[in-house]
Design an enzyme around this catalytic site. Structure first.
Site, PDB file in Angstrom:
ATOM      1  N   ARG A  54      12.057   6.542  -5.379  1.00 16.74           N
ATOM      2  CA  ARG A  54      11.177   5.419  -5.780  1.00 16.74           C
ATOM      3  C   ARG A  54       9.817   6.017  -6.083  1.00 16.74           C
ATOM      4  NH1 ARG A  54       6.409   4.361  -4.640  1.00 16.74           N
ATOM      5  NH2 ARG A  54       6.427   3.562  -2.528  1.00 16.74           N
ATOM      6  N   TYR A 100      -3.468  12.273 -10.839  1.00 13.58           N
ATOM      7  CA  TYR A 100      -2.833  11.333  -9.914  1.00 13.58           C
ATOM      8  C   TYR A 100      -2.553  10.052 -10.687  1.00 13.58           C
ATOM      9  CZ  TYR A 100      -2.380   8.990  -5.318  1.00 13.58           C
ATOM     10  OH  TYR A 100      -1.924   8.290  -4.233  1.00 13.58           O
ATOM     11  N   ASP A 112       3.651   7.954   4.041  1.00 17.35           N
ATOM     12  CA  ASP A 112       2.420   7.566   3.360  1.00 17.35           C
ATOM     13  C   ASP A 112       2.498   6.149   2.793  1.00 17.35           C
ATOM     14  OD1 ASP A 112      -0.110   8.020   2.212  1.00 17.35           O
ATOM     15  OD2 ASP A 112       0.815   8.567   0.308  1.00 17.35           O
ATOM     16  N   ASP A 113       3.664   5.784   2.240  1.00 18.09           N
ATOM     17  CA  ASP A 113       3.783   4.462   1.607  1.00 18.09           C
ATOM     18  C   ASP A 113       3.770   3.340   2.634  1.00 18.09           C
ATOM     19  OD1 ASP A 113       4.224   5.400  -1.189  1.00 18.09           O
ATOM     20  OD2 ASP A 113       5.848   6.445  -0.174  1.00 18.09           O
ATOM     21  N   LYS A 171      -0.247  14.696  -4.903  1.00 14.17           N
ATOM     22  CA  LYS A 171      -0.767  14.335  -3.572  1.00 14.17           C
ATOM     23  C   LYS A 171      -1.389  15.572  -2.908  1.00 14.17           C
ATOM     24  CE  LYS A 171       0.835   9.963  -3.038  1.00 14.17           C
ATOM     25  NZ  LYS A 171       0.170   8.783  -2.493  1.00 14.17           N
ATOM     26  N   ASN A 176       1.619   0.692  -8.556  1.00 10.36           N
ATOM     27  CA  ASN A 176       1.275   1.800  -9.458  1.00 10.36           C
ATOM     28  C   ASN A 176       2.455   2.120 -10.365  1.00 10.36           C
ATOM     29  OD1 ASN A 176      -1.296   2.345  -8.206  1.00 10.36           O
ATOM     30  ND2 ASN A 176      -0.162   3.196  -6.489  1.00 10.36           N
ATOM     31  N   GLU A 234       7.083  10.774   1.149  1.00  7.49           N
ATOM     32  CA  GLU A 234       6.458  10.095   0.010  1.00  7.49           C
ATOM     33  C   GLU A 234       7.519   9.544  -0.927  1.00  7.49           C
ATOM     34  OE1 GLU A 234       2.866  10.125  -0.178  1.00  7.49           O
ATOM     35  OE2 GLU A 234       3.384   8.488  -1.540  1.00  7.49           O
ATOM     36  N   ASP A 235       7.368   8.305  -1.288  1.00  2.62           N
ATOM     37  CA  ASP A 235       8.178   7.684  -2.329  1.00  2.62           C
ATOM     38  C   ASP A 235       9.684   7.816  -2.103  1.00  2.62           C
ATOM     39  OD1 ASP A 235       5.692   7.036  -3.228  1.00  2.62           O
ATOM     40  OD2 ASP A 235       5.888   7.947  -5.208  1.00  2.62           O
TER      41      ASP A 235
HETATM   42  N1  LIG Z   1      -1.838   1.367  -3.796  1.00  2.00           N
HETATM   43  C1  LIG Z   1      -1.189   2.154  -2.990  1.00  2.00           C
HETATM   44  O1  LIG Z   1      -1.792   2.956  -2.252  1.00  2.00           O
HETATM   45  C2  LIG Z   1       0.290   2.103  -2.923  1.00  2.00           C
HETATM   46  C3  LIG Z   1       1.011   1.376  -3.821  1.00  2.00           C
HETATM   47  N2  LIG Z   1       2.371   1.351  -3.748  1.00  2.00           N
HETATM   48  C4  LIG Z   1       3.082   0.621  -4.777  1.00  2.00           C
HETATM   49  O2  LIG Z   1       3.788  -0.472  -4.229  1.00  2.00           O
HETATM   50  C5  LIG Z   1       4.912  -0.743  -5.037  1.00  2.00           C
HETATM   51  C6  LIG Z   1       6.096  -1.041  -4.140  1.00  2.00           C
HETATM   52  O3  LIG Z   1       6.486   0.072  -3.396  1.00  2.00           O
HETATM   53  P1  LIG Z   1       7.745  -0.056  -2.387  1.00  2.00           P
HETATM   54  O4  LIG Z   1       7.506  -1.101  -1.379  1.00  2.00           O
HETATM   55  O5  LIG Z   1       8.064   1.272  -1.873  1.00  2.00           O
HETATM   56  O6  LIG Z   1       8.855  -0.499  -3.438  1.00  2.00           O
HETATM   57  P2  LIG Z   1      10.175  -1.348  -3.302  1.00  2.00           P
HETATM   58  O7  LIG Z   1      10.844  -1.249  -4.615  1.00  2.00           O
HETATM   59  O8  LIG Z   1      10.923  -0.961  -2.099  1.00  2.00           O
HETATM   60  O9  LIG Z   1       9.673  -2.823  -3.064  1.00  2.00           O
HETATM   61  C7  LIG Z   1       9.398  -3.730  -4.073  1.00  2.00           C
HETATM   62  C8  LIG Z   1       9.465  -5.110  -3.483  1.00  2.00           C
HETATM   63  O10 LIG Z   1       9.034  -6.014  -4.463  1.00  2.00           O
HETATM   64  C9  LIG Z   1       9.963  -7.072  -4.544  1.00  2.00           C
HETATM   65  N3  LIG Z   1       9.983  -7.702  -5.851  1.00  2.00           N
HETATM   66  C10 LIG Z   1      10.568  -7.273  -6.982  1.00  2.00           C
HETATM   67  N4  LIG Z   1      10.415  -8.179  -7.960  1.00  2.00           N
HETATM   68  C11 LIG Z   1       9.718  -9.206  -7.431  1.00  2.00           C
HETATM   69  C12 LIG Z   1       9.287 -10.461  -7.919  1.00  2.00           C
HETATM   70  N5  LIG Z   1       9.519 -10.812  -9.184  1.00  2.00           N
HETATM   71  N6  LIG Z   1       8.631 -11.283  -7.082  1.00  2.00           N
HETATM   72  C13 LIG Z   1       8.385 -10.925  -5.808  1.00  2.00           C
HETATM   73  N7  LIG Z   1       8.774  -9.742  -5.284  1.00  2.00           N
HETATM   74  C14 LIG Z   1       9.450  -8.918  -6.085  1.00  2.00           C
HETATM   75  C15 LIG Z   1      11.289  -6.436  -4.228  1.00  2.00           C
HETATM   76  O11 LIG Z   1      12.194  -7.448  -3.852  1.00  2.00           O
HETATM   77  P3  LIG Z   1      13.787  -7.201  -3.873  1.00  2.00           P
HETATM   78  O12 LIG Z   1      14.043  -6.243  -2.779  1.00  2.00           O
HETATM   79  O13 LIG Z   1      14.324  -8.565  -3.641  1.00  2.00           O
HETATM   80  O14 LIG Z   1      14.084  -6.650  -5.231  1.00  2.00           O
HETATM   81  C16 LIG Z   1      10.862  -5.549  -3.066  1.00  2.00           C
HETATM   82  O15 LIG Z   1      10.815  -6.285  -1.883  1.00  2.00           O
HETATM   83  C17 LIG Z   1       5.075   0.440  -5.981  1.00  2.00           C
HETATM   84  O16 LIG Z   1       4.668   0.063  -7.269  1.00  2.00           O
HETATM   85  C18 LIG Z   1       4.130   1.471  -5.438  1.00  2.00           C
HETATM   86  O17 LIG Z   1       3.560   2.235  -6.462  1.00  2.00           O
HETATM   87  C19 LIG Z   1       3.053   2.000  -2.758  1.00  2.00           C
HETATM   88  C20 LIG Z   1       2.378   2.744  -1.847  1.00  2.00           C
HETATM   89  C21 LIG Z   1       0.938   2.890  -1.888  1.00  2.00           C
HETATM   90  C1  LIG Z   2       0.045   5.529  -4.150  1.00  2.00           C
HETATM   91  C2  LIG Z   2       1.404   5.665  -3.719  1.00  2.00           C
HETATM   92  O1  LIG Z   2       1.691   6.349  -2.757  1.00  2.00           O
HETATM   93  C3  LIG Z   2       2.447   4.983  -4.443  1.00  2.00           C
HETATM   94  O2  LIG Z   2       2.165   4.237  -5.378  1.00  2.00           O
HETATM   95  O3  LIG Z   2       3.603   5.188  -4.090  1.00  2.00           O
HETATM   96 MG   LIG Z   3       3.725   6.770  -2.618  1.00  2.00          MG
END
Ligand SMILES: NC(=O)C1=CN([C@@H]2O[C@H](COP(=O)(O)OP(=O)(O)OC[C@H]3O[C@@H](n4cnc5c(N)ncnc54)[C@H](OP(=O)(O)O)[C@@H]3O)[C@@H](O)[C@H]2O)C=CC1
Ligand SMILES: CC(=O)C(=O)O
Ligand SMILES: [Mg+2]
Length: 643
Positions: A233, A180, A345-346, A251, A489, A322-323
């Protein structure tokens, strides 16, 4: 032979050393699990293997070459006492050996080797799963490179699922980072070149019109959980197209090992609607469609056709999204969440997991869950993860008596353009607009920190290193014990490392990250133990819960009670060490507790179609009894002739 086996086994079982059962002098075939489990009426396999039940196969093996046998050794609590219902298989010989769901490799016993026509197809010496595992661990541990370790483990997955899941369960803390995050990120990036064997299903834009039939190409009738991605993504790595398949596979490995769903009941799926990743579009080894992603109605038609096809063939299946990129994720969830059993999940899993971690952090600060509504929460990243977390925390504040206005006022959400505020309302999604502030649009992270003095900062930006030293030091000036969760991640995308957070806050922070970090030695000689805030703590339990009770939908309340169950799991000892999530080694038990909470909620709210009030009593034992446990089960051939 068979008659004498039981007393021998009983005699052996009576001799316990160090709490383990040692069978003295019992040949493994004397207690071949297949023997007592054959049907009571007189049957003969079409190959006449039944005659060999009384043979002295085991006795022909010199003592020094005999291996302890997992059923007789009692290596796993209760195994030797368990009546192992045999699995009836529709094939034999090499077909079984090449089927990872049934293959046991060198662990096939004499009786089985004859019944299923393996004699001569395997080396003669038998090994039990314990020895097989030991051998696999030696190989994995000798390999320093994480991706090579991943390849070794996935090779085992492709050959022998029982052994694979046994290894994961028994060594979860060591294996989770291999199958993972973070290694799965690299495995996805290199998926097309690492590709060896098919696993799961691929539905492409070119399959439109065929999906309802295609789902019947999958050999299992009882699929309970599908994890599906469109690869747009993958973690924080962006659009990886079909290479994102590594994520549903990873997963679902956790669904089996951490949740106890049997491997034949899970199905990883990738929807190939093209890719907008320029490198993949010209990569000669890329295995997906080399064309731009479908957009608009053409895209949603593919999603719709797949969901209808899956729900038609497996009406009770849980579909985990997912993603999916954030521009599509919420739309898809809104469209299907009341139609089929599904969740994202996200958005939802990450929301529930973060809530649990924050409740743990509040406990560590000596504060009650109600004090959640007193926090100033800076969410960095306004994508599906960031907005999912905001939504779940907001709901939790409402649960604890805050008004919607009071709750909203706790949030500061920033994206690449800074603080989300009303000046951008027309360009924000409804989920983002809900958390837009009245003024200060576009404030930078440091400006937000210095003006609003947040008590916690949650990173879901997918930008590695975004939490700079200045930012965290400023935050630590205003807050005694800042809560710092860099959740992106894989590790390369984490907003800061555990070591940095500890150093910049002089060890005062409460920290959890999406991908794992090693413990940090602090200047005062103490050790800081970072824990992992990852939706892996929630989704397996949700899946087990909703599928066991036959829920029709996954409700927000189910996610809330799941978060509570996870938060309650945290022990005082773990808290004292600074941990806000339980050790990964307990994840199976955590998943069980989450599943129980989800089922209770489903029963209470009339969502459960299979269980009712009367089942509430022994729910814990019931869930436990339904959890897949990877031990070798005797195989018998389906084709039998009754005489
Ligand atoms: N720990 C966990 O269990 C999980 C972790 N994640 C992680 O979360 C992350 C985001 O996922 P997701 O929301 O789907 O991704 P997105 O790409 O949809 O979202 C990223 C966000 O970050 C913003 N961003 C980018 N650059 C900056 C910056 N310099 N300053 C502030 N904000 C910024 C983007 O803004 P803009 O739109 O303006 O570019 C956007 O709003 C991934 O890395 C994923 O691995 C996700 C799910 C679970
Ligand atoms: C953990 C997870 O689901 C993610 O990083 O997208
Ligand atoms: Mg995910």
């Amino acid at each position: 032979m068979l008659r004498s086996a039981a007393p021998m086994l009983r005699r052996g079982m009576a001799r316990r050393t160090s709490g383990r059962v040692k069978v003295i002098g019992a040949a493994s075939t004397a207690v071949a699990p297949s023997s007592p489990s054959l049907p009571p009426r007189r049957t003969m396999t079409s190959g006449g293997g039944d005659r060999l039940r009384g043979s002295s196969w085991g006795e022909s093996i010199p003592d020094e070459h005999r291996e302890p046998d997992e059923e007789t050794e009692g290596e796993w609590e209760g195994c030797y006492r368990k009546f192992l219902t045999p699995i009836s298989v529709g094939s034999r010989g090499v077909e079984i050996l090449y089927n990872p769901l049934f293959n046991k490799g060198a662990a096939f016993k004499g009786g089985e080797r004859d019944r299923l026509r393996f004699r001569g197809l395997l080396p003669p010496r038998r090994m039990n799963i314990k020895i097989q595992k030991e051998r696999a661990l030696l190989e994995i541990r000798a390999e320093p490179d994480m991706i090579r370790k991943h390849i070794i483990l996935e090779d085992i997955h492709d050959r022998n699922e029982t052994l694979y899941h046994r290894i994961l369960i028994d060594h979860m803390e060591e294996m989770a980072p291999i199958i993972y995050t973070p290694t799965v990120g690299q495995a996805c990036s290199e998926f097309s070149v690492l590709y060896r064997r098919p696993r799961g299903m691929y539905f492409s834009a070119e399959d439109r019109g065929h999906m309802a039939a295609m789902v019947y190409n999958w050999p299992q009738n009882d699929v309970r959980v599908i994890v599906v991605t469109d690869g747009s993504r993958i973690l924080g790595l962006g659009d990886l197209g079909i290479n994102g398949m590594g994520i549903p596979i990873g997963k679902l490995s956790l669904y089996c090992a951490a949740g106890g769903i049997a491997p034949h009941r899970v199905l990883p799926v990738v929807l190939d609607v093209g890719t907008d990743n320029p490198a993949l579009l010209k990569d000669k080894f890329y295995l997906g469609l080399q064309r731009p992603r479908l957009q608009g109605s053409a895209y949603y038609q593919v999603i719709d056709e797949f969901i209808n096809a899956a729900a038609h063939r497996w009406p009770n299946v849980l579909i985990q999204f997912e993603d999916f990129s954030s521009d599509k994720a919420q739309t898809i969830l809104n469209k299907y969440r009341n139609e089929v059993l599904c969740f994202n999940d996200d958005i939802q899993g990450t929301g529930a997991t973060s809530l649990a971690g924050i409740l743990g952090a509040l406990r560590a600060r000596g504060e009650s869950p109600r004090s959640l509504g007193d926090q100033r929460i800076l969410i960095v990243g306004a994508g599906s993860a960031g907005m999912g977390v905001a939504q779940v925390l907001y709901q939790a504040m409402i649960e604890h008596g805050r008004s919607p206005e009071e709750a909203k006022d706790c949030f500061f959400v920033a994206d690449e353009r800074g603080l989300l505020a009303s000046d951008r309302l027309g360009r924000l999604s409804p989920e983002q607009a809900m958390f837009a502030r009245d003024g200060d649009g576009g404030l930078s992270l440091r400006e937000i920190v210095n003006k609003y003095k947040p008590t916690m900062i949650l990173g879901m930006s997918a930008v590695g290193g975004l939490f700079t030293e200045d930012l965290i030091r400023d935050m630590a000036k205003h807050c005694d014990r800042p809560i710092i969760f860099p959740l992106s991640n894989p590790t390369s995308k984490a907003e800061c490392t555990a070591e940095q957070a500890v150093k910049w806050t002089d060890g005062r922070c409460i920290f959890a990250s999406g991908s794992p970090f090693d413990p940090v030695e602090m200047e005062n000689g103490k050790t800081f133990y970072p824990t992992q805030c990852n939706n892996m703590f929630i989704f397996p339990g949700i899946g087990v819960g909703v599928t066991l009770c036959g829920a029709k939908t996954v409700t927000d309340r189910m996610l809330y009670v799941a978060a509570e169950a996870l938060a309650n799991y945290l022990s005082e000892e773990e808290l004292a060490l600074g941990k806000v999530f339980p050790n990964l080694s307990t994840i199976r038990d955590v998943s069980k507790k989450v599943a129980v909470a989800v089922i209770e909620e489903a029963i209470r709210t009339g969502q459960s179609s299979k269980l009712s009030e009367k089942d509430l009593r022994d729910l814990d034992a019931f869930v436990q009894s339904k959890m897949y446990d990877p031990i070798y089960v005797p195989l018998i051939e389906k084709r039998t002739i009754t005489i």
